[in-house]
Scaffold this motif. Structure first.
Motif, PDB file in Angstrom:
ATOM      1  N   ARG A  27       0.832  -1.199   0.000  1.00  0.00           N
ATOM      2  CA  ARG A  27       0.000   0.000   0.000  1.00  0.00           C
ATOM      3  C   ARG A  27       0.870   1.253   0.000  1.00  0.00           C
ATOM      4  NH1 ARG A  27      -3.018  -1.069   4.247  1.00  0.00           N
ATOM      5  NH2 ARG A  27      -1.790   0.104   5.736  1.00  0.00           N
ATOM      6  N   ALA A  28       1.929   1.241   0.816  1.00  0.00           N
ATOM      7  CA  ALA A  28       2.829   2.395   0.879  1.00  0.00           C
ATOM      8  C   ALA A  28       3.503   2.621  -0.470  1.00  0.00           C
ATOM      9  CB  ALA A  28       3.885   2.175   1.966  1.00  0.00           C
ATOM     10  N   GLU A  29       3.915   1.528  -1.111  1.00  0.00           N
ATOM     11  CA  GLU A  29       4.558   1.640  -2.421  1.00  0.00           C
ATOM     12  C   GLU A  29       3.599   2.257  -3.434  1.00  0.00           C
ATOM     13  OE1 GLU A  29       5.192  -2.024  -4.473  1.00  0.00           O
ATOM     14  OE2 GLU A  29       6.740  -1.201  -5.775  1.00  0.00           O
ATOM     15  N   LEU A  30       2.352   1.772  -3.413  1.00  0.00           N
ATOM     16  CA  LEU A  30       1.355   2.279  -4.356  1.00  0.00           C
ATOM     17  C   LEU A  30       1.118   3.775  -4.153  1.00  0.00           C
ATOM     18  CD1 LEU A  30      -0.763   1.641  -6.554  1.00  0.00           C
ATOM     19  CD2 LEU A  30      -2.383   1.121  -4.726  1.00  0.00           C
ATOM     20  N   LEU A  31       0.989   4.180  -2.896  1.00  0.00           N
ATOM     21  CA  LEU A  31       0.749   5.591  -2.604  1.00  0.00           C
ATOM     22  C   LEU A  31       1.924   6.454  -3.065  1.00  0.00           C
ATOM     23  CD1 LEU A  31      -0.988   5.166   0.839  1.00  0.00           C
ATOM     24  CD2 LEU A  31      -1.931   6.459  -1.082  1.00  0.00           C
ATOM     25  N   THR A  32       3.150   5.966  -2.816  1.00  0.00           N
ATOM     26  CA  THR A  32       4.327   6.715  -3.258  1.00  0.00           C
ATOM     27  C   THR A  32       4.353   6.852  -4.775  1.00  0.00           C
ATOM     28  OG1 THR A  32       5.546   5.781  -1.391  1.00  0.00           O
ATOM     29  CG2 THR A  32       6.848   6.808  -3.135  1.00  0.00           C
ATOM     30  N   GLU A  33       4.063   5.734  -5.464  1.00  0.00           N
ATOM     31  CA  GLU A  33       4.083   5.761  -6.929  1.00  0.00           C
ATOM     32  C   GLU A  33       3.069   6.759  -7.482  1.00  0.00           C
ATOM     33  OE1 GLU A  33       6.450   4.399  -8.496  1.00  0.00           O
ATOM     34  OE2 GLU A  33       6.344   2.214  -8.576  1.00  0.00           O
ATOM     35  N   ILE A  34       1.854   6.735  -6.923  1.00  0.00           N
ATOM     36  CA  ILE A  34       0.805   7.619  -7.446  1.00  0.00           C
ATOM     37  C   ILE A  34       1.140   9.084  -7.117  1.00  0.00           C
ATOM     38  CG2 ILE A  34      -1.646   8.226  -7.292  1.00  0.00           C
ATOM     39  CD1 ILE A  34      -1.164   5.620  -8.802  1.00  0.00           C
TER      40      ILE A  34
ATOM     41  N   VAL B  34       6.049   7.442 -15.210  1.00  0.00           N
ATOM     42  CA  VAL B  34       5.252   8.427 -15.937  1.00  0.00           C
ATOM     43  C   VAL B  34       5.433   8.268 -17.449  1.00  0.00           C
ATOM     44  CG1 VAL B  34       4.962  10.904 -16.372  1.00  0.00           C
ATOM     45  CG2 VAL B  34       5.236  10.072 -14.034  1.00  0.00           C
ATOM     46  N   GLU B  35       6.658   7.928 -17.836  1.00  0.00           N
ATOM     47  CA  GLU B  35       6.958   7.739 -19.256  1.00  0.00           C
ATOM     48  C   GLU B  35       6.180   6.539 -19.804  1.00  0.00           C
ATOM     49  OE1 GLU B  35      11.101   7.019 -19.624  1.00  0.00           O
ATOM     50  OE2 GLU B  35      11.178   7.464 -21.771  1.00  0.00           O
ATOM     51  N   ILE B  36       6.171   5.445 -19.042  1.00  0.00           N
ATOM     52  CA  ILE B  36       5.437   4.247 -19.463  1.00  0.00           C
ATOM     53  C   ILE B  36       3.949   4.565 -19.595  1.00  0.00           C
ATOM     54  CG2 ILE B  36       4.746   1.917 -18.733  1.00  0.00           C
ATOM     55  CD1 ILE B  36       7.514   1.741 -17.313  1.00  0.00           C
ATOM     56  N   VAL B  37       3.415   5.254 -18.588  1.00  0.00           N
ATOM     57  CA  VAL B  37       1.996   5.616 -18.601  1.00  0.00           C
ATOM     58  C   VAL B  37       1.676   6.494 -19.813  1.00  0.00           C
ATOM     59  CG1 VAL B  37       0.238   6.968 -17.386  1.00  0.00           C
ATOM     60  CG2 VAL B  37       1.688   5.379 -16.107  1.00  0.00           C
ATOM     61  N   ARG B  38       2.581   7.465 -20.082  1.00  0.00           N
ATOM     62  CA  ARG B  38       2.341   8.396 -21.200  1.00  0.00           C
ATOM     63  C   ARG B  38       2.345   7.638 -22.529  1.00  0.00           C
ATOM     64  NH1 ARG B  38       5.733  10.792 -24.438  1.00  0.00           N
ATOM     65  NH2 ARG B  38       7.570  10.386 -23.154  1.00  0.00           N
ATOM     66  N   LEU B  39       3.326   6.752 -22.732  1.00  0.00           N
ATOM     67  CA  LEU B  39       3.422   6.013 -23.991  1.00  0.00           C
ATOM     68  C   LEU B  39       2.214   5.104 -24.203  1.00  0.00           C
ATOM     69  CD1 LEU B  39       7.235   5.211 -23.844  1.00  0.00           C
ATOM     70  CD2 LEU B  39       6.081   6.644 -25.554  1.00  0.00           C
ATOM     71  N   LEU B  40       1.726   4.479 -23.123  1.00  0.00           N
ATOM     72  CA  LEU B  40       0.535   3.634 -23.250  1.00  0.00           C
ATOM     73  C   LEU B  40      -0.687   4.484 -23.558  1.00  0.00           C
ATOM     74  CD1 LEU B  40       1.117   1.188 -20.262  1.00  0.00           C
ATOM     75  CD2 LEU B  40       1.166   0.578 -22.685  1.00  0.00           C
ATOM     76  N   GLU B  50      -5.127   5.569 -16.036  1.00  0.00           N
ATOM     77  CA  GLU B  50      -3.662   5.519 -16.025  1.00  0.00           C
ATOM     78  C   GLU B  50      -3.107   4.986 -14.712  1.00  0.00           C
ATOM     79  OE1 GLU B  50      -2.410   9.463 -16.984  1.00  0.00           O
ATOM     80  OE2 GLU B  50      -2.690   9.177 -19.149  1.00  0.00           O
ATOM     81  N   GLY B  51      -3.813   5.291 -13.614  1.00  0.00           N
ATOM     82  CA  GLY B  51      -3.307   4.890 -12.302  1.00  0.00           C
ATOM     83  C   GLY B  51      -3.172   3.388 -12.132  1.00  0.00           C
ATOM     84  N   THR B  52      -3.946   2.615 -12.946  1.00  0.00           N
ATOM     85  CA  THR B  52      -3.895   1.159 -12.780  1.00  0.00           C
ATOM     86  C   THR B  52      -2.595   0.564 -13.315  1.00  0.00           C
ATOM     87  OG1 THR B  52      -5.065   0.833 -14.867  1.00  0.00           O
ATOM     88  CG2 THR B  52      -6.404   0.903 -12.870  1.00  0.00           C
ATOM     89  N   ILE B  53      -1.804   1.371 -14.026  1.00  0.00           N
ATOM     90  CA  ILE B  53      -0.509   0.877 -14.521  1.00  0.00           C
ATOM     91  C   ILE B  53       0.438   0.605 -13.345  1.00  0.00           C
ATOM     92  CG2 ILE B  53       1.497   1.420 -15.969  1.00  0.00           C
ATOM     93  CD1 ILE B  53      -1.109   0.962 -17.465  1.00  0.00           C
ATOM     94  N   TYR B  54       0.311   1.382 -12.273  1.00  0.00           N
ATOM     95  CA  TYR B  54       1.266   1.227 -11.175  1.00  0.00           C
ATOM     96  C   TYR B  54       1.120  -0.103 -10.429  1.00  0.00           C
ATOM     97  CZ  TYR B  54       2.881   5.836 -12.330  1.00  0.00           C
ATOM     98  OH  TYR B  54       3.420   6.881 -13.013  1.00  0.00           O
ATOM     99  N   PRO B  55      -0.107  -0.520 -10.116  1.00  0.00           N
ATOM    100  CA  PRO B  55      -0.224  -1.879  -9.558  1.00  0.00           C
ATOM    101  C   PRO B  55       0.317  -2.944 -10.510  1.00  0.00           C
ATOM    102  CG  PRO B  55      -2.260  -0.667  -9.219  1.00  0.00           C
ATOM    103  CD  PRO B  55      -1.395   0.197 -10.093  1.00  0.00           C
ATOM    104  N   LEU B  56       0.115  -2.720 -11.808  1.00  0.00           N
ATOM    105  CA  LEU B  56       0.625  -3.677 -12.799  1.00  0.00           C
ATOM    106  C   LEU B  56       2.153  -3.730 -12.767  1.00  0.00           C
ATOM    107  CD1 LEU B  56       0.556  -5.475 -15.315  1.00  0.00           C
ATOM    108  CD2 LEU B  56       0.132  -3.442 -16.688  1.00  0.00           C
ATOM    109  N   LEU B  57       2.786  -2.562 -12.724  1.00  0.00           N
ATOM    110  CA  LEU B  57       4.258  -2.512 -12.656  1.00  0.00           C
ATOM    111  C   LEU B  57       4.755  -3.201 -11.382  1.00  0.00           C
ATOM    112  CD1 LEU B  57       4.893   1.126 -13.925  1.00  0.00           C
ATOM    113  CD2 LEU B  57       5.674  -0.977 -15.025  1.00  0.00           C
ATOM    114  N   SER B  58       4.042  -2.964 -10.290  1.00  0.00           N
ATOM    115  CA  SER B  58       4.408  -3.585  -9.013  1.00  0.00           C
ATOM    116  C   SER B  58       4.333  -5.106  -9.113  1.00  0.00           C
ATOM    117  CB  SER B  58       3.470  -3.060  -7.927  1.00  0.00           C
ATOM    118  OG  SER B  58       3.637  -3.771  -6.742  1.00  0.00           O
ATOM    119  N   ARG B  59       3.285  -5.579  -9.789  1.00  0.00           N
ATOM    120  CA  ARG B  59       3.111  -7.026  -9.954  1.00  0.00           C
ATOM    121  C   ARG B  59       4.230  -7.616 -10.813  1.00  0.00           C
ATOM    122  NH1 ARG B  59      -2.059  -7.037 -10.924  1.00  0.00           N
ATOM    123  NH2 ARG B  59      -2.162  -7.060 -13.173  1.00  0.00           N
TER     124      ARG B  59
END
Lengths: 201, 117
Positions: A27-34, B34-40, B50-59
């Motif tokens: 959760r912390a990672e996600l918040l930082t990323e966003i 941000v670059e990945i999100v922009r290109l997609l 766009e925000g759903t890209i970050y959980p995907l990157l984390s996965r």
């Protein structure tokens, strides 16, 4: 705090509560990323007026959508992980149980087999039917056969030609029973291992 | 088949293909989020939130397909750069081969123009 900062904080607050079921590190990672995404994207813009902030947040999607996406991977990934751990346990704990069922009574006369039965019934790996089979086929495991061999070796008189002079028929019966018990025990051990593997898969 | 089914299927296909599009963006170079999100986002129909890209990157990172390094930026906060691991390259190549066959086959039947192409 400016009004646009407040917009961002509100958004991140919503994200934090929507993501409350995630592990805290994730959760912390996600918040930082966003948060970083918002900062970097706004630094590319002319200014950080309310319109620019709203556009960035709109494009991100709702906090609930993002949290849901982060949560789907939990439901997708968790079962395989649990299976992997279960599979490893077959190799250790369950294997020890089955081996003790077979030879525990020999290593620690009597007591070893009792320990094995306790382990067997304590395990969540097998069904009650499996446990009954493991216990009743055959009590003592290989103990009966080994006991017979020791007993007959010590008490009977065998000539070099191979003929034994001890009470012939009862030796034969005991040997047969020992062999049947041994074969049964090995068969039920194989069966239990197979079931354990099946339960883990 | 109802229209809703087709839309649902396309959503599922997009979801399934998206991770590989992200891996493909990283095939030759490191990029930051941000670059990945922009290109997609520049390609219509790929990403809605766009925000759903970050959980995907984390996965992808937890699956060992990408790895990350932090780098200072001249403007703004430090940036997290993503790059493919060897496993990521393998996963991408495997998908790319299958995708070419599959998309070619579908295109052969329902694509515009001469179906016997």
């Amino acid at each position: 705090m400016t009004a646009t900062d407040q917009l961002i904080e509100d958004y991140l607050g919503r994200l934090e509560s929507a993501a409350s079921t995630l592990p805290s590190a994730q959760r912390a990672e996600l918040l930082t990323e966003i948060r970083t995404h918002i900062e970097i994207t706004l630094s590319h813009e002319e200014g950080r007026g309310e319109a620019a902030v709203r556009t960035v947040l709109d494009r991100l999607g709702t906090p609930e959508d993002i949290a849901r996406e982060a949560g789907t991977d939990l439901t997708v990934e968790s079962p395989p992980q649990a299976t992997a751990t279960g599979r490893r346990r077959v190799g250790a704990f369950d294997l020890v149980t089955v081996i003790l069922l077979l030879v525990g009574g020999i290593v620690l006369p009597g007591l070893g087999w009792v320990i094995a039965v306790v382990l067997l019934w304590a395990s969540a790996r097998w069904t009650t039917r499996d446990k009954l089979i493991g216990t009743l086929v055959f009590p003592g495991g290989l103990t009966a056969l080994v006991g017979f061999l020791l007993f007959s070796g010590g008490s009977s008189q065998c000539s070099p030609s191979g003929s034994c002079t001890s009470s012939g028929s009862s030796v034969g019966v005991a040997l047969t029973l020992g062999l049947v018990a041994a074969a049964g025990s090995i068969a039920s051990a194989v069966y239990l291992l197979h079931r354990a593997q099946h339960a883990a898969a | 088949m109802e229209q809703g089914d087709a839309l649902n299927l396309l959503t599922q296909m997009r979801r399934g293909a998206l991770p590989y599009c992200v891996l493909a963006l990283l095939r030759d170079e490191q990029r930051y989020g941000v670059e990945i999100v922009r290109l997609l986002g520049e390609v219509d129909g790929m990403v809605t939130s766009e925000g759903t890209i970050y959980p995907l990157l984390s996965r992808l990172r937890r699956q060992g397909l990408v790895e990350t390094t932090w780098r200072e930026s001249t403007a703004g906060p430090p940036r997290r750069y993503y790059q493919l691991t060897a496993a990521g390259h393998q996963a991408l190549d495997a998908f790319a081969g299958e995708w070419e066959r599959f998309s070619g086959a579908v295109e052969h039947f329902i694509g515009e123009g001469d179906p016997k192409r």
